[in-house]
Design a protein around this motif. Structure first.
Motif, mmCIF file in Angstrom:
data_model
loop_
_atom_site.group_PDB
_atom_site.id
_atom_site.type_symbol
_atom_site.label_atom_id
_atom_site.label_comp_id
_atom_site.label_asym_id
_atom_site.label_seq_id
_atom_site.Cartn_x
_atom_site.Cartn_y
_atom_site.Cartn_z
ATOM 1 N N PRO A 1 -3.623 6.620 1.304
ATOM 2 C CA PRO A 1 -4.375 5.367 1.310
ATOM 3 C C PRO A 1 -5.883 5.584 1.146
ATOM 4 O O PRO A 1 -6.559 4.798 0.478
ATOM 5 C CB PRO A 1 -4.053 4.759 2.678
ATOM 6 N N LEU B 1 0.834 -1.200 0.000
ATOM 7 C CA LEU B 1 0.000 0.000 0.000
ATOM 8 C C LEU B 1 0.868 1.249 0.000
ATOM 9 O O LEU B 1 0.607 2.211 -0.733
ATOM 10 C CB LEU B 1 -0.941 -0.012 1.201
ATOM 11 N N SER B 2 1.921 1.233 0.791
ATOM 12 C CA SER B 2 2.843 2.357 0.862
ATOM 13 C C SER B 2 3.518 2.589 -0.492
ATOM 14 O O SER B 2 3.638 3.735 -0.948
ATOM 15 C CB SER B 2 3.892 2.099 1.936
ATOM 16 N N CYS C 1 1.002 4.146 -2.888
ATOM 17 C CA CYS C 1 0.786 5.562 -2.562
ATOM 18 C C CYS C 1 1.971 6.421 -2.974
ATOM 19 O O CYS C 1 1.791 7.528 -3.486
ATOM 20 C CB CYS C 1 0.490 5.724 -1.072
#
Length: 69
Positions: free
Chosen positions: A59, A48-49, A52
């Protein structure tokens, strides 16, 4: 309760292809496709990081909670 994945929206806004994002963050296109369609049980925070960072978003721009009616 449902989590909606808006990754396709962010890809369109940033004019980035799924193929290039997958290559940049180090996951397969197949796994990215599953994520885009909400067909996964979970997402690692490091993935997810990376998404992003690559799309320069938060997020909350990718994941949305909608209450079942």
């Amino acid at each position: 309760m449902a989590i909606i994945v808006n990754l396709d929206v962010m890809l369109a806004k940033r004019k980035v292809s799924s193929k290039s994002l997958a290559a940049e963050i180090g996951i397969t296109e197949a796994n990215l496709s599953l994520l885009k369609r909400g067909k996964v049980k979970g997402v690692r925070f490091d993935t997810l990081s990376a998404i992003c960072e690559a799309l320069e978003c938060q997020p909350g721009d990718i994941l949305e909670f909608r209450r079942d009616e």
